[in-house]
Scaffold this active site. Structure first.
Site, mmCIF file in Angstrom:
data_model
loop_
_atom_site.group_PDB
_atom_site.id
_atom_site.type_symbol
_atom_site.label_atom_id
_atom_site.label_comp_id
_atom_site.label_asym_id
_atom_site.label_seq_id
_atom_site.Cartn_x
_atom_site.Cartn_y
_atom_site.Cartn_z
ATOM 1 N N LYS A 7 37.601 5.186 61.342
ATOM 2 C CA LYS A 7 37.096 4.876 59.995
ATOM 3 C C LYS A 7 37.440 5.952 58.976
ATOM 4 C CE LYS A 7 32.946 4.752 60.996
ATOM 5 N NZ LYS A 7 31.747 4.669 61.746
ATOM 6 N N ARG A 28 24.599 1.093 57.655
ATOM 7 C CA ARG A 28 24.649 1.041 59.108
ATOM 8 C C ARG A 28 23.602 0.111 59.695
ATOM 9 N NH1 ARG A 28 27.266 6.269 60.046
ATOM 10 N NH2 ARG A 28 27.252 6.619 62.257
ATOM 11 N N ARG A 80 38.292 14.034 69.933
ATOM 12 C CA ARG A 80 38.297 14.200 68.475
ATOM 13 C C ARG A 80 37.962 15.638 68.099
ATOM 14 N NH1 ARG A 80 34.845 10.059 64.875
ATOM 15 N NH2 ARG A 80 33.015 10.830 65.988
ATOM 16 N N ARG A 125 32.708 18.358 67.120
ATOM 17 C CA ARG A 125 31.339 18.139 66.649
ATOM 18 C C ARG A 125 30.385 18.178 67.828
ATOM 19 N NH1 ARG A 125 31.600 12.714 63.326
ATOM 20 N NH2 ARG A 125 29.629 12.491 64.418
ATOM 21 N N ARG A 156 24.966 6.785 70.437
ATOM 22 C CA ARG A 156 25.458 6.296 69.151
ATOM 23 C C ARG A 156 26.134 4.935 69.282
ATOM 24 N NH1 ARG A 156 28.576 11.228 68.670
ATOM 25 N NH2 ARG A 156 29.899 10.259 67.118
HETATM 26 P P1 ADP Z 1 29.503 8.756 63.845
HETATM 27 O O1 ADP Z 1 29.787 7.487 63.131
HETATM 28 O O2 ADP Z 1 30.647 9.217 64.691
HETATM 29 O O3 ADP Z 1 28.195 8.806 64.553
HETATM 30 P P2 ADP Z 1 29.035 9.965 61.248
HETATM 31 O O4 ADP Z 1 29.717 11.194 60.776
HETATM 32 O O5 ADP Z 1 29.321 8.705 60.534
HETATM 33 O O6 ADP Z 1 29.406 9.892 62.778
HETATM 34 O O7 ADP Z 1 27.452 10.198 61.257
HETATM 35 C C1 ADP Z 1 26.875 11.237 61.983
HETATM 36 C C2 ADP Z 1 25.379 11.006 62.074
HETATM 37 O O8 ADP Z 1 24.820 11.013 60.748
HETATM 38 C C3 ADP Z 1 24.973 9.661 62.666
HETATM 39 O O9 ADP Z 1 24.922 9.682 64.070
HETATM 40 C C4 ADP Z 1 23.599 9.465 62.034
HETATM 41 O O10 ADP Z 1 22.629 10.246 62.708
HETATM 42 C C5 ADP Z 1 23.768 10.059 60.650
HETATM 43 N N1 ADP Z 1 24.131 9.020 59.663
HETATM 44 C C6 ADP Z 1 25.335 8.851 59.054
HETATM 45 N N2 ADP Z 1 25.320 7.789 58.229
HETATM 46 C C7 ADP Z 1 24.072 7.239 58.314
HETATM 47 C C8 ADP Z 1 23.415 6.123 57.730
HETATM 48 N N3 ADP Z 1 24.056 5.280 56.872
HETATM 49 N N4 ADP Z 1 22.124 5.893 58.051
HETATM 50 C C9 ADP Z 1 21.469 6.707 58.903
HETATM 51 N N5 ADP Z 1 22.017 7.766 59.506
HETATM 52 C C10 ADP Z 1 23.315 8.041 59.225
#
Ligand code: ADP
Ligand code: ZN
Length: 218
Positions: free
Chosen positions: A13, A88, A127, A160, A172
């Protein structure tokens, strides 16, 4: 133009959003990156969000929605925005529609990336990210030119924390299946969903998908 990037973790993404952003001038906003930046800087938002993120859970809407709304109202979004990592959940999708409607806007395009599960796990574990400029790499598929060093800014790239343990990764993916999959259905029903498979199996990676989308946007 308001574009949403959907797809499970590890589908690329961020990479696809980055290429579209570079080629269209529409800014990209990754909610995950914003949270990580706040955690690094130990802001109140960061301290609160960290509790959820470190265990692989979603940050509650009371924190996430106002944060995204602020960005939508900022200068950053003057040419539109590519949201990566938001919405999400179905509730976030519905709230986003309300917020946009109040501003005379709407979601124009939702890009949904799919990748076979076994490829996803492997990709997340391999990653790496640049903590400085947020560029992402994959030590197998898309390594930096010099091992361990960011091509863009020369910083040392890292893994990460939530990518390094299989528990956090599985947690996740589980959340994605249960909470985010209904969001895909929501946008499909609105007729604005574009699904693209990203997979080495069919020799189609994020770069190619992004280029095709950019072509169609022009
Ligand atoms: P990934 O999609 O690989 O989990 P992201 O960088 O998109 O990684 O997000 C990391 C973390 O940040 C998520 O696991 C979540 O805890 C939080 N997060 C990100 N976007 C949202 C969202 N829209 N709503 C709630 N939590 C979020
Ligand atoms: Zn960098």
């Amino acid at each position: 133009m308001i574009i949403l990037m959907m797809g499970a973790q590890g589908t690329g993404k961020g990479t696809v959003a980055g290429i579209i952003s570079k080629n269209t001038g529409i800014e990209q906003l990754s909610t995950g990156d914003v949270f990580r930046k706040n955690i690094k800087e130990k802001t109140p938002l960061g301290l609160e969000a960290e509790k959820y993120i470190s265990s692989g859970n979603l940050v509650p809407d009371e924190i996430t929605i106002p944060m995204v709304t602020n960005y939508l109202d900022s200068d950053l979004a003057k040419n539109g925005i590519i949201l990566d990592g938001f919405p999400r959940t179905l509730s976030q999708a519905q709230k986003l529609d309300e917020i946009l409607e109040q501003r005379g806007k709407k979601v124009d395009l939702v890009i949904n990336l799919t990748t076979p599960r076994e490829e996803i796990i492997e990709r997340i574990m391999t990653r790496r990210v640049c903590p400085n400029c947020k560029a992402t790499y994959n030590i197998k598929l898309h390594p930096p030119k010099v091992e361990g060093i960011c091509d863009e800014c020369g910083s040392k790239i890292i893994q990460r924390k939530d990518d390094s343990t299989e528990e956090a990764v599985n947690q996740r993916l589980e959340i994605y299946e249960t909470k985010t999959a209904p969001v895909i259905e929501y946008y499909k029903n609105k007729g604005i969903l574009r699904t693209e498979e990203v997979s080495v199996r069919i020799n189609r990676l994020g770069q190619q998908v992004a280029e095709d989308i950019v072509k169609d946007l022009k």
